[in-house]
Write an enzyme that holds these catalytic residues in place. Sequence first.
Site, PDB file in Angstrom:
ATOM      1  N   ASP A  74       0.823  -1.205   0.000  1.00  0.00           N
ATOM      2  CA  ASP A  74       0.000   0.000   0.000  1.00  0.00           C
ATOM      3  C   ASP A  74       0.861   1.261   0.000  1.00  0.00           C
ATOM      4  O   ASP A  74       2.080   1.204   0.192  1.00  0.00           O
ATOM      5  CB  ASP A  74      -0.921   0.009   1.226  1.00  0.00           C
ATOM      6  CG  ASP A  74      -2.000  -1.053   1.157  1.00  0.00           C
ATOM      7  OD1 ASP A  74      -2.355  -1.470   0.037  1.00  0.00           O
ATOM      8  OD2 ASP A  74      -2.490  -1.469   2.230  1.00  0.00           O
ATOM      9  N   TYR A 129       6.739  -9.971   7.031  1.00  0.00           N
ATOM     10  CA  TYR A 129       6.637  -8.526   7.247  1.00  0.00           C
ATOM     11  C   TYR A 129       7.160  -8.196   8.641  1.00  0.00           C
ATOM     12  O   TYR A 129       7.097  -9.027   9.555  1.00  0.00           O
ATOM     13  CB  TYR A 129       5.183  -8.055   7.171  1.00  0.00           C
ATOM     14  CG  TYR A 129       4.617  -7.899   5.782  1.00  0.00           C
ATOM     15  CD1 TYR A 129       4.672  -6.674   5.111  1.00  0.00           C
ATOM     16  CD2 TYR A 129       4.005  -8.966   5.141  1.00  0.00           C
ATOM     17  CE1 TYR A 129       4.125  -6.529   3.847  1.00  0.00           C
ATOM     18  CE2 TYR A 129       3.465  -8.828   3.869  1.00  0.00           C
ATOM     19  CZ  TYR A 129       3.530  -7.601   3.230  1.00  0.00           C
ATOM     20  OH  TYR A 129       3.000  -7.467   1.976  1.00  0.00           O
TER      21      TYR A 129
END
Length: 264
Positions: A62, A119
């Site tokens: 994003d 992540y």
Amino acid sequence: MHIFGAQILMMKRYFLEFAYNGSRFHGFQRQPQQMSVQQKIEEALSTVLRQEIQIVGCGRTDTGVHALQYFAHFDAQGELPQRIPFRLNSLLGADFAVYRLLAVEAEAHARYDACSRAYVYQLSLRPDPFRQETAFHFPRAQMLDPQKMQAAAALLLDYEAFFPFCKTNSDVKHYGCQLSRSEWDFSDPYLWRYEVQSNRFLRGMIRLIVGACLNVGLGKLSLAELKAAMDQQKALKRAYSVPPQGLFLKDIQYPYIQEDLPSL
């Protein structure tokens, strides 16, 4: 293939490994009238290779999200020039670092062949002018209970479906994810890190997980409520998505790519 005179130029597939600071980009995927990571990489590759290049990335980060490691594949004609990573780095600027260019089989796919991704989310416990783009400063850090946050993270390892942590209006076909790691690192007194590894992730998943851990740590969400939402696969009553700047994609793994493979 294309024929120029008697010469036949074959299309070959390549993987490009790079990292990027996503602060000044509107995510990975191309956006109308907005600069994206994909557009920047494609323009640089097309310039260096002197042919139109389109890339397929290993995931869609994003706006504001970073990548410590990222892979994208592309097809190109003919023999490639030398020192492509060096040439790309000179064009792309300080927000990028290109590490390797690898020749792969024609069917290799940067997104679908990835067997594991990870992540890390960085939470700053005090204001830090040097981490404004790479960590989220949480002003109520002194109110957090690390043990409860760790328990919330560990609880997720018992599940294989994650509807409570999927962003609304997502076009995902199923909510299955196989988490192999979900834990907090509290070793730095000023910078806490949440690390998670899985075969796949849902849209907005990590930022919602971190938000849930913070709410558990603040006492706004109980472990029992979190467990009930996971058991019933229903939305959390106090869903909280943390800001993007603390999130980094890393450690993308493929069955046919090793760390010691040299770049072309």
